[in-house]
Design a protein around this motif. Structure first.
Motif, PDB file in Angstrom:
ATOM      1  N   GLN A 149      51.645  24.625  81.937  1.00 27.83           N
ATOM      2  CA  GLN A 149      51.725  23.881  80.681  1.00 27.83           C
ATOM      3  C   GLN A 149      51.901  22.386  80.938  1.00 27.83           C
ATOM      4  N   VAL A 150      51.388  21.595  80.014  1.00 29.97           N
ATOM      5  CA  VAL A 150      51.603  20.150  80.055  1.00 29.97           C
ATOM      6  C   VAL A 150      53.046  19.892  79.623  1.00 29.97           C
ATOM      7  N   THR A 151      53.771  19.138  80.443  1.00 26.09           N
ATOM      8  CA  THR A 151      55.148  18.778  80.096  1.00 26.09           C
ATOM      9  C   THR A 151      55.281  17.305  79.749  1.00 26.09           C
ATOM     10  N   ASP A 152      54.262  16.508  80.080  1.00 24.40           N
ATOM     11  CA  ASP A 152      54.288  15.081  79.750  1.00 24.40           C
ATOM     12  C   ASP A 152      52.886  14.631  79.355  1.00 24.40           C
ATOM     13  N   TRP A 153      52.612  14.683  78.062  1.00 22.14           N
ATOM     14  CA  TRP A 153      51.309  14.253  77.548  1.00 22.14           C
ATOM     15  C   TRP A 153      51.073  12.775  77.823  1.00 22.14           C
ATOM     16  N   GLY A 154      52.146  12.015  77.863  1.00 17.93           N
ATOM     17  CA  GLY A 154      52.020  10.584  78.125  1.00 17.93           C
ATOM     18  C   GLY A 154      51.409  10.297  79.482  1.00 17.93           C
ATOM     19  N   ALA A 155      51.669  11.154  80.465  1.00 20.15           N
ATOM     20  CA  ALA A 155      51.077  10.960  81.791  1.00 20.15           C
ATOM     21  C   ALA A 155      49.558  11.084  81.727  1.00 20.15           C
ATOM     22  N   LEU A 156      49.080  12.034  80.940  1.00 20.26           N
ATOM     23  CA  LEU A 156      47.625  12.203  80.800  1.00 20.26           C
ATOM     24  C   LEU A 156      47.011  11.044  80.028  1.00 20.26           C
ATOM     25  N   VAL A 157      47.678  10.613  78.978  1.00 21.73           N
ATOM     26  CA  VAL A 157      47.193   9.453  78.208  1.00 21.73           C
ATOM     27  C   VAL A 157      47.188   8.215  79.103  1.00 21.73           C
ATOM     28  N   ALA A 158      48.228   8.062  79.918  1.00 23.44           N
ATOM     29  CA  ALA A 158      48.295   6.923  80.847  1.00 23.44           C
ATOM     30  C   ALA A 158      47.180   6.986  81.878  1.00 23.44           C
ATOM     31  N   ALA A 159      46.840   8.187  82.333  1.00 27.62           N
ATOM     32  CA  ALA A 159      45.752   8.326  83.309  1.00 27.62           C
ATOM     33  C   ALA A 159      44.424   7.863  82.707  1.00 27.62           C
ATOM     34  N   VAL A 160      44.171   8.263  81.465  1.00 26.78           N
ATOM     35  CA  VAL A 160      42.939   7.818  80.798  1.00 26.78           C
ATOM     36  C   VAL A 160      42.952   6.299  80.649  1.00 26.78           C
ATOM     37  N   ALA A 161      44.070   5.755  80.196  1.00 29.89           N
ATOM     38  CA  ALA A 161      44.164   4.301  79.990  1.00 29.89           C
ATOM     39  C   ALA A 161      44.022   3.544  81.304  1.00 29.89           C
ATOM     40  N   ARG A 162      44.659   4.031  82.357  1.00 29.46           N
ATOM     41  CA  ARG A 162      44.572   3.334  83.652  1.00 29.46           C
ATOM     42  C   ARG A 162      43.137   3.351  84.152  1.00 29.46           C
ATOM     43  N   HIS A 163      42.469   4.469  83.986  1.00 27.34           N
ATOM     44  CA  HIS A 163      41.081   4.597  84.415  1.00 27.34           C
ATOM     45  C   HIS A 163      40.178   3.608  83.675  1.00 27.34           C
ATOM     46  N   GLU A 164      40.462   3.370  82.398  1.00 21.51           N
ATOM     47  CA  GLU A 164      39.625   2.490  81.575  1.00 21.51           C
ATOM     48  C   GLU A 164      40.069   1.033  81.589  1.00 21.51           C
ATOM     49  N   ALA A 165      41.106   0.705  82.336  1.00 23.30           N
ATOM     50  CA  ALA A 165      41.696  -0.640  82.293  1.00 23.30           C
ATOM     51  C   ALA A 165      40.664  -1.729  82.584  1.00 23.30           C
ATOM     52  N   GLU A 166      40.675  -2.738  81.711  1.00 23.45           N
ATOM     53  CA  GLU A 166      39.804  -3.909  81.866  1.00 23.45           C
ATOM     54  C   GLU A 166      40.600  -5.157  81.539  1.00 23.45           C
ATOM     55  N   ILE A 167      40.242  -6.229  82.202  1.00 25.93           N
ATOM     56  CA  ILE A 167      40.790  -7.544  81.882  1.00 25.93           C
ATOM     57  C   ILE A 167      39.601  -8.461  81.629  1.00 25.93           C
ATOM     58  N   PHE A 168      39.537  -8.993  80.428  1.00 18.95           N
ATOM     59  CA  PHE A 168      38.407  -9.829  80.012  1.00 18.95           C
ATOM     60  C   PHE A 168      37.072  -9.132  80.270  1.00 18.95           C
ATOM     61  N   ASP A 169      37.018  -7.855  79.884  1.00 22.24           N
ATOM     62  CA  ASP A 169      35.812  -7.025  80.011  1.00 22.24           C
ATOM     63  C   ASP A 169      35.391  -6.758  81.455  1.00 22.24           C
ATOM     64  N   VAL A 170      36.264  -6.994  82.402  1.00 23.25           N
ATOM     65  CA  VAL A 170      35.990  -6.694  83.814  1.00 23.25           C
ATOM     66  C   VAL A 170      36.885  -5.524  84.217  1.00 23.25           C
ATOM     67  N   PRO A 171      36.283  -4.428  84.696  1.00 26.49           N
ATOM     68  CA  PRO A 171      37.102  -3.277  85.087  1.00 26.49           C
ATOM     69  C   PRO A 171      38.134  -3.649  86.158  1.00 26.49           C
ATOM     70  N   VAL A 172      39.355  -3.167  85.979  1.00 26.20           N
ATOM     71  CA  VAL A 172      40.411  -3.397  86.962  1.00 26.20           C
ATOM     72  C   VAL A 172      40.082  -2.639  88.243  1.00 26.20           C
ATOM     73  N   TYR A 173      39.571  -1.426  88.093  1.00 26.84           N
ATOM     74  CA  TYR A 173      39.193  -0.589  89.238  1.00 26.84           C
ATOM     75  C   TYR A 173      37.673  -0.551  89.269  1.00 26.84           C
ATOM     76  N   ASP A 174      37.095  -1.162  90.289  1.00 32.35           N
ATOM     77  CA  ASP A 174      35.671  -1.484  90.271  1.00 32.35           C
ATOM     78  C   ASP A 174      34.747  -0.482  90.942  1.00 32.35           C
ATOM     79  N   SER A 175      35.269   0.628  91.448  1.00 34.39           N
ATOM     80  CA  SER A 175      34.408   1.612  92.097  1.00 34.39           C
ATOM     81  C   SER A 175      34.936   3.015  91.793  1.00 34.39           C
ATOM     82  N   PRO A 176      34.098   4.015  91.962  1.00 29.76           N
ATOM     83  CA  PRO A 176      34.592   5.383  91.760  1.00 29.76           C
ATOM     84  C   PRO A 176      35.783   5.710  92.660  1.00 29.76           C
ATOM     85  N   HIS A 177      35.788   5.171  93.864  1.00 30.67           N
ATOM     86  CA  HIS A 177      36.888   5.459  94.792  1.00 30.67           C
ATOM     87  C   HIS A 177      38.207   4.853  94.319  1.00 30.67           C
ATOM     88  N   THR A 178      38.169   3.627  93.814  1.00 30.26           N
ATOM     89  CA  THR A 178      39.416   3.019  93.344  1.00 30.26           C
ATOM     90  C   THR A 178      39.881   3.665  92.031  1.00 30.26           C
TER      91      THR A 178
END
Length: 121
Positions: free
Chosen positions: A21-50
């Motif tokens: 069972q999921v015990t912390d939904w916030g961790a999953l929401v944070a994972a999605v947000a971290r993956h999509e992170a951008e600063i001034f429309d530039v991805p924070v993580y620039d490759s599939p590996h990062t």
């Protein structure tokens, strides 16, 4: 490649024994947000590996499931690389060693991404 909550939940169901069972939904929401992170429309993580490294690091340090979090985090990183079109070749020992390294806190995001690059050569 974009991820969402449904994709993360599907992997939890498919890749972790006993469907914990999921015990912390916030961790999953944070994972999605971290993956999509951008600063001034530039991805924070620039490759599939990062991006895979960022997911692995977050999900190991902020557990989302009642158990099997290292396995889950590793499965998410692996699945992300495959979904990004990369051919991934690794061993259970390499996956275990990377999860332990990440959990220890001794590996930087760059170190994790470099190890993931080794899996997709």
């Amino acid at each position: 490649m974009r991820i969402d909550l449904a994709w993360l939940l599907m992997l939890a169901e498919q890749k972790t024994p006993g469907d914990p069972q999921v015990t912390d939904w916030g961790a999953l929401v944070a994972a999605v947000a971290r993956h999509e992170a951008e600063i001034f429309d530039v991805p924070v993580y620039d490759s599939p590996h990062t991006r895979a490294a960022a997911l692995l690091q977050l999900l190991i340090h902020v557990p989302a499931l009642e158990r099997s979090n290292a396995l889950y985090a590793s499965s998410v990183a692996y699945a992300y690389l495959v979904a990004s079109g990369l051919k991934v070749i690794t061993s259970p020992e390499q996956v275990r060693d990377l999860a332990r390294l990440v959990k220890s806190g001794e590996a930087s995001l760059r170190d994790i991404a470099e190890e993931l690059r080794q899996w997709s050569r």
